[in-house]
Design an enzyme around this catalytic site. Structure first.
Site, mmCIF file in Angstrom:
data_model
loop_
_atom_site.group_PDB
_atom_site.id
_atom_site.type_symbol
_atom_site.label_atom_id
_atom_site.label_comp_id
_atom_site.label_asym_id
_atom_site.label_seq_id
_atom_site.Cartn_x
_atom_site.Cartn_y
_atom_site.Cartn_z
ATOM 1 N N PHE A 154 -15.153 13.650 18.004
ATOM 2 C CA PHE A 154 -15.564 14.293 19.254
ATOM 3 C C PHE A 154 -15.615 15.797 19.046
ATOM 4 C CE2 PHE A 154 -14.909 16.237 23.429
ATOM 5 C CZ PHE A 154 -15.908 15.603 24.152
ATOM 6 N N ASP A 239 -12.701 21.111 13.066
ATOM 7 C CA ASP A 239 -12.635 21.240 14.514
ATOM 8 C C ASP A 239 -11.171 21.073 14.914
ATOM 9 O OD1 ASP A 239 -12.566 20.885 17.248
ATOM 10 O OD2 ASP A 239 -14.298 19.538 17.327
ATOM 11 N N LYS A 268 -9.030 24.653 23.754
ATOM 12 C CA LYS A 268 -7.915 24.017 24.468
ATOM 13 C C LYS A 268 -6.659 24.897 24.554
ATOM 14 C CE LYS A 268 -9.519 19.348 24.729
ATOM 15 N NZ LYS A 268 -10.466 18.741 23.810
#
Ligand SMILES: *Cc1c(COP(=O)(O)O)cnc(C)c1O
Length: 418
Positions: A154, A239, A268
């Site tokens: 993702f 990532d 995040k």
């Protein structure tokens, strides 16, 4: 400092119209791309949240691995309000002090020499993928544009990032797919080796797959991927939007394996709840983004950078990072014990405070039920797919909150099997 007045004074007491809103209004006024739970939180402090009815919850979801220091941490409130009284936004026709300080600290703390700021994980990845493509174009010609990513990964929801992400349910039905992207199974070295060639400009992966089910990659695999990238002159992109900023007990997950990427993305937890993301890279690669090749209106916004600087100051300390490992032990042991007691979990995996309890065969597909029952019992947890209950609490969640959260989760499991 001289006092100043505004041409258009605004008396908030007079002008603010108060309206009562609730969960049902979501279905009336929002685009239906989310299905939020049946309560609306209005206040948070540390690892506790309160909803409109005054019900209190222990937060083990952490805003999906975002609230690294819990809710309303006094040092972050201070950083934000202090900056809010000074300077909010200037755009990138000017630079600003918080952005320069944060970039300097990120460079000092990591492999990176250069930083690009954006506002979300998808945007940091978009920048990373565009930079990798531009680097490939400049160093190997137009043919060197293949990006290899992992199935079930993702990387965000923009059209480029869903195309690189390995989950067709997020990328199909939006017209022609983006070309030049291949997928191989995560941790399958032979498949990667077969897919790679000198046309490959980048291999992209999450050192710990988050949304894909909380699956850490082995150090051996990461080392071998690094070697393949070197062999084919391809960039290695990590990532770390979910795994970074202390989540795994090191500042970034790559620091466990010692495998250094060429580009790393963070978001995040970077802002602890304030939107900000960053792409980190080396000087030699960064040079391929010359003036005008990429940008973002808000990227490097002073408010966001002031908060993230404070997050970094707090998270990148032995006290917090070592505390993550201790909390991991505690949560993992308790989840394993509960799983064994009720037969609902087949195992617990993950790294640091990104944990996944895998539903056993008998309870396959029931992670959502656990999440809903847990909320009824007053503890917030996440899913990572239908078969994994995911925990991503504050990195500094205290003992009492952990104990209470686990007790409530236990009550939820007890109800599940009753
Ligand atoms: C959440 C996430 C993203 C997307 O971040 P947004 O801020 O939602 O755009 C990208 N990559 C990973 C690994 C993530 O966990």
């Amino acid at each position: 400092m001289t006092a100043h007045t505004f041409d258009v004074p605004f008396d908030s007491k007079e002008k603010t119209v108060s309206t009562t809103v609730g969960r049902s209004d979501f279905d009336r006024v929002m685009v239906p791309n989310y299905a939020p739970v049946n309560m609306v939180p209005v206040r948070g402090a540390g690892s506790r949240l309160w909803d409109q009815e005054g019900r209190e919850y222990v937060d083990l979801a952490g805003g999906i691995a975002v609230n690294a220091l819990g809710h309303a941490h006094p040092a972050l409130v201070e950083a934000l309000t202090e900056q809010a009284g000074k300077l909010w936004h200037v755009s990138n026709i000017m630079t600003n002090e918080p952005a320069l300080r944060l970039a300097d600290k990120l460079v000092k703390a990591t492999f990176a020499e250069r930083v690009f700021f954006a506002n979300s994980g998808a945007e940091a990845n978009e920048a990373a993928f565009k930079l990798a493509r531009r680097w490939g174009h400049n160093t190997g010609g137009a043919a060197k544009h293949q990006i290899i990513a992992c199935t079930n990964s993702f990387h965000g929801r923009s059209l480029f990032t869903v195309s690189v992400g390995g989950q067709p349910k997020y990328s199909e039905g939006f017209g022609p797919a983006m070309g030049g992207i291949s997928h191989v199974p995560y941790q399958d070295l032979a498949a990667l080796e077969a897919a790679m060639s000198d046309a490959t400009c980048a291999v992209v992966l999450e050192p710990v797959q988050g949304e894909g089910g909380v699956i850490p990659a082995s150090s051996d695999y990461l080392q071998a991927v690094r070697a393949l990238c070197d062999k084919h002159q391809a960039l290695l992109v990590f990532d770390e939007v979910q795994s970074g900023m202390g989540r795994t007990g090191k500042l970034f997950a790559y620091m466990h394996s010692g495998v250094v990427p060429d580009i790393l993305t963070s978001a995040k937890s970077l802002g602890g709840g304030f939107p900000i993301s960053a792409m980190l890279t080396t000087t030699a690669i960064a040079e391929h983004f010359a003036v005008g090749t990429h940008g973002s209106t808000y990227g490097g916004n002073p408010l966001a950078c002031a908060v993230a600087e404070r997050v970094l100051d707090i998270v990148n300390t032995p006290a917090v990072l070592d505390g993550v490992a201790q909390r991991h032990q505690r949560l993992r042991a308790e989840l394993e014990a509960m799983g064994a007691e009720f037969g609902v979990f087949s195992g617990v995996r993950g790294s640091g405070l990104l944990l996944g309890a895998v539903m056993s065969d008998a309870w396959r597909g029931k992670a959502k039920d656990v999440q809903m029952l847990a909320q009824e019992e007053g503890v917030l947890v996440l899913q990572a797919g239908p078969d994994v209950v995911r925990l991503a609490p504050s990195l500094i969640i205290d003992e009492a909150d952990m104990a209470e959260g686990l007790a409530r989760l236990r009550a939820a499991l007890q109800r599940l099997v009753a």
